[in-house]
Write a protein that holds these residues in place. Structure first.
Motif, short mmCIF file in Angstrom:
data_model
loop_
_atom_site.label_atom_id
_atom_site.label_comp_id
_atom_site.label_asym_id
_atom_site.label_seq_id
_atom_site.Cartn_x
_atom_site.Cartn_y
_atom_site.Cartn_z
N SER A 65 73.48 30.65 8.09
CA SER A 65 74.93 30.80 8.24
C SER A 65 75.24 31.72 9.40
O SER A 65 74.42 32.53 9.82
N GLY A 66 76.46 31.56 9.91
CA GLY A 66 76.92 32.36 11.03
C GLY A 66 78.35 31.99 11.36
O GLY A 66 79.12 31.60 10.48
N GLU A 67 78.67 32.11 12.66
CA GLU A 67 80.02 31.77 13.09
C GLU A 67 80.01 31.40 14.56
O GLU A 67 79.11 31.75 15.31
N ILE A 68 81.07 30.66 14.95
CA ILE A 68 81.31 30.33 16.34
C ILE A 68 82.69 30.87 16.69
O ILE A 68 83.66 30.60 15.98
N GLU A 69 82.75 31.66 17.75
CA GLU A 69 84.01 32.22 18.23
C GLU A 69 84.32 31.61 19.59
O GLU A 69 83.57 31.78 20.55
N VAL A 70 85.42 30.87 19.66
CA VAL A 70 85.87 30.30 20.92
C VAL A 70 86.50 31.43 21.74
O VAL A 70 87.36 32.17 21.22
N VAL A 71 86.08 31.58 22.99
CA VAL A 71 86.62 32.65 23.83
C VAL A 71 88.12 32.43 23.97
O VAL A 71 88.58 31.34 24.35
N GLY A 72 88.92 33.45 23.60
CA GLY A 72 90.37 33.34 23.65
C GLY A 72 90.97 32.53 22.53
O GLY A 72 92.15 32.17 22.57
N GLY A 73 90.17 32.24 21.49
CA GLY A 73 90.68 31.40 20.41
C GLY A 73 90.15 31.81 19.06
O GLY A 73 89.86 32.98 18.81
N PRO A 77 83.63 29.79 10.56
CA PRO A 77 82.36 30.02 9.86
C PRO A 77 81.46 28.80 9.99
O PRO A 77 81.94 27.66 10.08
N ILE A 78 80.17 29.05 9.99
CA ILE A 78 79.17 27.97 10.02
C ILE A 78 78.25 28.17 8.81
O ILE A 78 77.77 29.27 8.56
N GLU A 79 78.05 27.10 8.08
CA GLU A 79 77.13 27.09 6.94
C GLU A 79 76.54 25.70 6.85
O GLU A 79 77.01 24.78 7.54
N PRO A 80 75.52 25.50 6.03
CA PRO A 80 74.93 24.16 5.91
C PRO A 80 76.01 23.11 5.62
O PRO A 80 76.88 23.33 4.78
N GLY A 81 75.97 22.04 6.37
CA GLY A 81 76.95 20.98 6.22
C GLY A 81 78.09 21.04 7.21
O GLY A 81 78.91 20.13 7.28
N THR A 82 78.16 22.11 8.02
CA THR A 82 79.22 22.25 9.03
C THR A 82 78.82 21.52 10.30
O THR A 82 77.70 21.67 10.79
N LEU A 83 79.75 20.74 10.84
CA LEU A 83 79.60 20.10 12.15
C LEU A 83 80.65 20.67 13.07
O LEU A 83 81.83 20.72 12.70
N TYR A 84 80.23 21.14 14.25
CA TYR A 84 81.22 21.49 15.26
C TYR A 84 80.92 20.73 16.54
O TYR A 84 79.77 20.43 16.84
N ILE A 85 82.00 20.38 17.24
CA ILE A 85 81.91 19.53 18.42
C ILE A 85 82.56 20.26 19.59
O ILE A 85 83.74 20.60 19.53
N LEU A 86 81.78 20.51 20.62
CA LEU A 86 82.28 21.18 21.83
C LEU A 86 82.75 20.10 22.79
O LEU A 86 82.09 19.77 23.77
N ASP A 87 83.92 19.53 22.51
CA ASP A 87 84.44 18.38 23.26
C ASP A 87 85.28 18.76 24.47
O ASP A 87 85.70 17.90 25.22
N GLN A 88 85.52 20.06 24.65
CA GLN A 88 86.33 20.54 25.77
C GLN A 88 85.57 21.55 26.63
O GLN A 88 86.17 22.40 27.27
N HIS A 92 82.10 29.89 24.27
CA HIS A 92 82.05 30.46 22.94
C HIS A 92 80.90 31.44 22.76
O HIS A 92 80.01 31.53 23.61
N TYR A 93 80.97 32.15 21.64
CA TYR A 93 79.89 33.00 21.18
C TYR A 93 79.38 32.40 19.88
O TYR A 93 80.17 32.09 18.98
#
Length: 127
Positions: A65-73, A77-88, A92-93
């Motif tokens: 588990s962890g997190e993704i922080e969009v710069v300026g946004g 949270p990230i945990e098993p089963g989370t999908l994130y898409i960097l489409d732009q 991020h951190y």
């Protein structure tokens, strides 16, 4: 047909290791699929600045588990089963919480060649 195991890829040049993460690049540009596929481990209690100016990425959390922080946004949270898409080309951190590494399944477009690591601005070069 291409068939590879994670075990054999870990024991090859397809495993790339940095200070905060390691990535096993199971499918690469020279496989001619139009994308690359990686199993990436984000080491516990780390923060990585990333800005894929040249690539789009989809990331699915398998474990940890962890997190993704969009710069300026926002921060998500990230945990098993989370999908994130960097489409732009989102700058991020990515942070893995203490206690357990995060294991992620990642897809890149355009595909990586295999040995890329982030430069000082968090970018992978265009191959």
């Amino acid at each position: 047909m291409i068939v590879r195991t994670l075990k054999e890829c870990i024991q090859s040049e397809r495993r790339v290791v940095s200070e905060n993460w390691e990535s096993v690049r199971m499918l690469l540009k020279d496989d001619n699929m139009g994308f690359s596929f990686h199993i990436t481990t984000i080491y516990q209690d780390t923060e990585t600045h990333i800005h894929y100016k040249n690539h789009l990425e989809s990331v699915y959390c398998v474990s940890g588990s962890g997190e993704i922080e969009v710069v300026g946004g926002e921060t998500f949270p990230i945990e098993p089963g989370t999908l994130y898409i960097l489409d732009q080309h989102d700058e991020h951190y990515l942070r893995a919480y203490p206690g357990q590494n995060m294991v992620m399944a990642c897809v890149f477009n355009p595909p990586l060649n295999g040995q890329e690591v982030h430069d000082a601005s968090g970018v992978y070069p265009l191959s």
